[in-house]
Every structure is written in structure tokens, then in C-alpha cells.
Design a protein around this motif. Structure first.
Motif, short mmCIF file in Angstrom:
data_model
loop_
_atom_site.label_atom_id
_atom_site.label_comp_id
_atom_site.label_asym_id
_atom_site.label_seq_id
_atom_site.Cartn_x
_atom_site.Cartn_y
_atom_site.Cartn_z
N SER A 1 12.58 18.09 -14.81
CA SER A 1 12.69 17.02 -15.79
C SER A 1 11.78 15.86 -15.41
CB SER A 1 14.13 16.51 -15.86
OG SER A 1 14.22 15.35 -16.69
N PRO A 2 11.10 15.25 -16.38
CA PRO A 2 10.35 14.03 -16.09
C PRO A 2 11.28 12.93 -15.59
CG PRO A 2 9.68 14.96 -18.20
CD PRO A 2 10.89 15.72 -17.76
N SER A 3 10.77 12.05 -14.77
CA SER A 3 11.56 10.99 -14.16
C SER A 3 11.75 9.81 -15.11
CB SER A 3 10.86 10.51 -12.89
OG SER A 3 11.57 9.42 -12.30
N THR A 4 12.89 9.15 -14.96
CA THR A 4 13.13 7.90 -15.69
C THR A 4 12.55 6.71 -14.93
OG1 THR A 4 15.24 7.49 -14.57
CG2 THR A 4 15.28 8.77 -16.64
N LYS B 1 23.39 5.17 -20.01
CA LYS B 1 22.27 4.86 -19.14
C LYS B 1 22.02 6.05 -18.23
CE LYS B 1 20.47 1.73 -15.61
NZ LYS B 1 20.69 0.50 -14.79
N ILE B 2 20.76 6.46 -18.16
CA ILE B 2 20.38 7.59 -17.31
C ILE B 2 19.43 7.11 -16.23
CG2 ILE B 2 19.22 9.83 -17.19
CD1 ILE B 2 19.94 10.26 -20.12
N LEU B 3 19.79 7.39 -14.99
CA LEU B 3 18.87 7.24 -13.87
C LEU B 3 18.61 8.66 -13.37
CD1 LEU B 3 17.33 5.55 -11.73
CD2 LEU B 3 19.42 5.59 -10.36
N ALA B 4 17.39 9.14 -13.56
CA ALA B 4 17.04 10.50 -13.15
C ALA B 4 15.68 10.45 -12.47
CB ALA B 4 17.01 11.44 -14.35
N GLU B 5 15.73 10.21 -11.17
CA GLU B 5 14.48 10.12 -10.40
C GLU B 5 14.01 11.52 -10.01
OE1 GLU B 5 14.14 6.87 -7.45
OE2 GLU B 5 16.28 6.58 -7.83
N SER B 6 12.71 11.72 -10.07
CA SER B 6 12.12 12.98 -9.62
C SER B 6 10.66 12.72 -9.32
CB SER B 6 12.28 14.07 -10.68
OG SER B 6 11.63 13.71 -11.88
#
Length: 516
Positions: A116-119, A264-269
Motif C-alpha cells: 500500500s502507498p504510504s500516508t 483517520k488513517i496512519l499507514a506508514e510504509s
């Protein structure tokens, strides 16, 4: 004189057979004692699953697992190498945190999908929308611009989070039948609406991204309490998350009732570019027939919703422990014993297909391949894999296995050749005798196969010990067998769809540049 020669030959045969039987009994006894008295399975499982974790192809954790296995084999005195066969899109999972921030505050249970792309570290916040019911694709395309700045929920709202077995146990028959009928109607309507929308599961997120959506929210329920399938994202810029059913359906109801939920989504990658991908290969060299091979097989990679414990951490642990024990108790096998820990099985048997394609000199001299890949249970089924004379040698090898293990095993001969599903299929397609050691279910398909619940606590170590004993003895017997296993293929039955004889699977080339 002729009679004397015959008597001598018979005497030598009886002496040799008795000697082999005594040696076999000793080896089998030692294997059983080592498994029950000095098992390394739990330690190996902790190091692989708790410390390294999931092994998604292209991630640093996959590389760590290959290096860890290499170190383990080296410490056991077993020659090993990481053999590169391709490249993959490199990606590393970071923190995922998902919160409902309106109409109230609640932390939600879910994760970003693989790749997944990062937020970014600030995350993103937006109101949720659900897919509309439309008459045709033109109506949907007219609706599309409304997603700009919103997050879109793309999965059906499941009518119940209780698996069917729970309904069967507690509901009245009338209530259970009503639930099933209502769900079937809902699923049919959802499917028809998706056809009218004009996009499928892969193309829809890209269309929403292009229209200005800032995130995609899905829920792929695995029909068990709290269990969801976790696969890969396919957007270019916006994140895709999967929420567990109970949170997803709550949000869906809030949208339906006009409560305007916001999350709210925090999705670091991290994107890591092209990275090499490997198979880990270890070898105990044969003493009499070093150019003939018995291969132990288990894929090393996993999806990353859990830690890949039963798919295929358990198969990996069994094969590693088997190699450790054989090196200790049977260090000079007649035939060479190899183990293959394959990469990228989950994306299409790529590691094993690459090995078969790159090593015809080995595949052409295979005595047997033993592959394990369906969960933590004890092995209960072995098929002949479509090899016409497999009945001649598999029962001979199984005869040395203790009764308390074989009593659970159902054999089928000659069986059918696997066309896919797991890595034994890669070898079968090339004509090598390869056999799938099929395990007891333990709710594998609903609860651990590719799910967020595939974790160490689901492992049943007593069953793994059973499988180590079985695999080690099968390997020993196949290695020692004076006869070469026949590769003769059975005559396949008529395919009812075509009315013609079925065709033996043919080798397929791997994807060597995945996601690039």
C-alpha cells in the motif's frame, strides 16, 4: 554349481535385508527419540515468527529469514546457500493506526494491505462513502466525481459476523435458514451491482484513485470470528486498508443512516525499489548416489496480515527440523538430500518454478520430493501425484513409519497430478515424483490461511513433531531405496468439460520481476 550360486545369492539377500531392517529400526528409533527428547521446533518457531515475523516477498523481513536459515544450517554443519532467481518490488510495512474520529472516537481494528502507498507520518482524515447501487456503468461514472476528498468503502456489508458453525449450534433451524437465504440474496445483488458498475476488484480502486478519492477501505471477511484475508494493494498513490468485519460494518451502517462517519488513517510504509529475491537451499551430500536427490520442500514466504505461522511457517519448521535431525543421525545418506525454502510461492509458485527451470540436472534425477504447505495439523493424506507406479514405492517407504503416525494417514494411488496450489506442482509438471503431505484442517481455510490470525499461538507442536518423524523417515527410506522411483505417468481421465483426456500439467516459467 548353479544351485550353489542360487543358494549363495539367497543367503546374501537375506543377510543384506536383515542388516537393512536392523539399521532401519535403529534409525527410526533414534529419529523418534530425537524428536520427542530434543525438539528445536518451538525455538525455531519463536525466532522465525516472533522475531523476524511475516515474510512478504520483497521485504527486509524476507531477506532476514533467508539469512537466518542460512546461519541455522551452517551451525548444524549443513552446506547452504541463498540462490537468487529474480527481483521483486521492495516494500517495507510501517505503523498502521486507524481511528474513527466522528461521530465519536474509537480505535479500529485493521491494517494496510501489502504494498500500500504510504500516508506519511501525518496520516489522512476524511469522511467515508459507500458504493452506490446503479442502473449501469454510465450512472456510476456520473457518480465518480463525488468521491473527491473522500474515503470509499468497497466491500459488501456482511449481514453477520458469526461463522456458520456458530449459527448451526445455537440458532433455530428457521433462523439459520433465513440468515442464509437473506445473505445469498444480498450477495447476488452485490455481484450484479458490481457488474453494472463495470469495474472489478482490481480495477475499481484505481478508478476511485483517479477520481480523487484519498483512501480505500475494504473488508475481506474469512468467515471466522475476527478473521480477515489480507492480500495486496493495487493503487499507485492512495492507501488501501482492510478493517475487521465488526468495525467495517459499523462504519457502513453509520454511512447508511446519514451519520457521516470520518476516520483517520496512519499507514506508514517505504518503497525500496527493486530488490533481489531468493530460495534458500541446503544439502546433505549423498555418499553412494550423490547425483540423485530427495528434496524436502516448503515455501518460505507468506502474506503479512499475521506472521505466516501456518502458511507456511509450520512447513518450514518441519523441513528445517527434519534436516537437523538427519544430519545428526544420518549424515551419510545414499542419495543427496536437499531442502528448498522457496520464495514468492504466494504470487504463483515463483521460487520453485525458477528452481525447476534453472536446475534440470537436479530435477531430472529426483527420487522424491516431499512438500508440506497447508497448516499446523498432522499429515493425514498422501496422494501418488498421478504417478502410475507410486503404489510400488510410497507404501514401502511408509512401512518404516511407526503405526501411531501412519494410522492417521489415508493414501490414494495413483492420484492426480497437481496443476498448482503448492510447490510440489512445479516438480510434477517437470515429471519429477513430488508428493504433497496434506495436513489435518484445524480450521485452516477460515482462520489462518492468508489471514490476520495466522500467528504462533495457532501452532500445534505435537502435530508438527508427528510430521517431522514422518518426513524424516520417508526421506531416509527414499534415500536408501535400492530402486529408483518410477516416473511413469498414469493415463488421465476424461475431462467432463471437454470430453477429452485430461493433459498432464506443463512447466511454467516464474515471474522474475514481480511488481516492477
Amino acid at each position: 554349481m548353479k544351485k550353489a550360486y542360487l543358494l549363495l545369492a539367497l543367503h546374501l539377500f537375506c543377510f543384506t535385508h536383515a542388516s537393512f531392517t536392523q539399521t532401519t529400526d535403529k534409525i527410526v528409533s533414534q529419529i523418534v527419540s530425537e524428536v520427542y527428547g530434543n525438539s528445536q521446533l518451538e525455538t525455531l518457531g519463536h525466532e522465525l515468527l516472533d522475531v523476524i515475523g511475516p515474510r512478504l516477498v520483497g521485504t527486509p523481513q524476507m531477506q532476514q529469514a533467508h539469512d537466518w536459515a542460512l546461519t541455522k544450517y551452517t551451525n548444524w554443519g549443513i552446506a547452504a546457500k541463498n540462490e537468487q532467481w529474480g527481483q521483486w518490488r521492495g516494500w517495507e510495512r510501517g505503523i498502521t493506526h486507524i481511528d474513527m474520529v466522528s461521530p465519536r472516537i474509537q480505535t479500529l481494528k485493521g491494517t494496510q494491505l501489502a504494498w500500500s502507498p504510504s500516508t506519511g507520518r501525518k496520516g489522512i482524515s476524511a469522511e467515508l462513502m459507500v458504493l452506490p447501487t446503479v442502473a449501469d456503468s454510465a450512472e456510476f461514472n456520473k457518480w465518480l466525481p463525488s468521491v473527491k476528498g473522500k474515503m470509499v468503502m468497497i466491500s459488501m456489508k456482511e449481514p453477520t459476523g458469526r461463522p456458520d458453525y456458530n449459527w448451526e449450534e445455537f440458532a433455530t433451524p428457521e433462523s439459520y435458514d433465513k440468515m442464509k437465504k437473506n445473505r445469498e440474496v444480498q450477495e447476488n445483488e452485490w455481484s450484479k451491482n458490481m457488474q453494472r458498475i463495470g469495474y472489478n476488484r482490481l480495477s475499481l480502486p484505481l478508478a476511485l484513485e483517479k477520481a480523487g478519492a484519498v483512501g480505500i477501505v475494504s473488508s475481506y471477511w474469512s468467515k471466522g470470528f475476527g478473521a480477515n484475508k489480507i492480500f495486496g494493494a493495487n493503487t499507485d498513490k492512495i492507501p488501501i486498508i482492510d478493517l475487521e468485519l465488526e468495525d467495517y460494518t459499523m462504519l457502513y451502517r453509520l454511512v447508511e443512516h446519514g451519520n457521516h462517519p470520518k476516520i483517520k488513517i496512519l499507514a506508514e510504509s517505504k518503497e525500496l525499489g527493486a530488490v533481489p529475491t531468493f530460495n534458500t537451499i541446503a544439502e546433505i551430500k549423498g555418499s553412494e548416489k550423490p547425483d540423485e536427490y530427495v528434496i524436502l520442500s516448503a515455501h518460505f514466504d507468506s502474506w503479512d496480515g499475521g506472521t505466516g505461522a501456518t502458511d507456511n511457517g509450520t512447513g518450514t519448521l518441519v523441513m528445517m527440523e527434519t534436516m537437523r535431525i538427519l544430519k545428526k543421525l544420518y549424515p551419510n545418506p545414499k542419495r543427496t538430500i536437499l531442502v528448498g525454502h522457496w520464495g514468492s510461492e504466494e504470487q504463483g509458485l515463483n521460487g520453485s518454478r525458477a528452481y525447476v527451470e534453472d536446475h534440470p540436472e537436479i530435477v531430472g534425477q529426483v527420487q522424491a520430493v516431499f512438500n508440506q504447505d497447508n497448516g499446523t495439523g498432522r499429515v493425514v493424506k498422501i496422494s501418488g501425484g498421478g504417478f502410475a507406479k507410486s503404489y510400488d514405492y510410497i507404501p514401502r517407504w511408509l512401512s518404516a513409519v511407526p503405526d501411531e503416525i501412519t494410522q492417521h494417514i489415508e493414501t490414494t494411488f495413483p492420484g492426480m497430478p497437481a496443476g498448482g496450489g503448492s510447490d510440489n506442482a512445479s516438480f510434477i509438471a517437470a515429471g519429477a515424483p513430488a508428493f504433497f503431505l496434506s495436513s489435518l484442517n484445524w480450521s485452516y481455510w477460515n482462520y489462518t490461511w492468508h489471514t490476520n490470525r495466522d500467528t504462533y499461538d495457532k501452532i500445534v507442536f505435537d502435530d508438527l513433531k508427528n510430521n517431522v518423524i514422518l518426513t524424516a523417515i520417508l526421506t531416509y527410506m527414499a534415500s536408501e531405496d535400492p530402486e529408483t522411483a518410477s516416473r511413469e505417468k498414469r493415463i488421465l481421465p476424461v475431462d467432463p468439460k471437454t470430453g477429452e483426456e485430461s493433459i498432464w500439467p506443463t512447466p511454467r516459467s516464474p515471474e522474475r520481476k514481480g511488481g516492477l
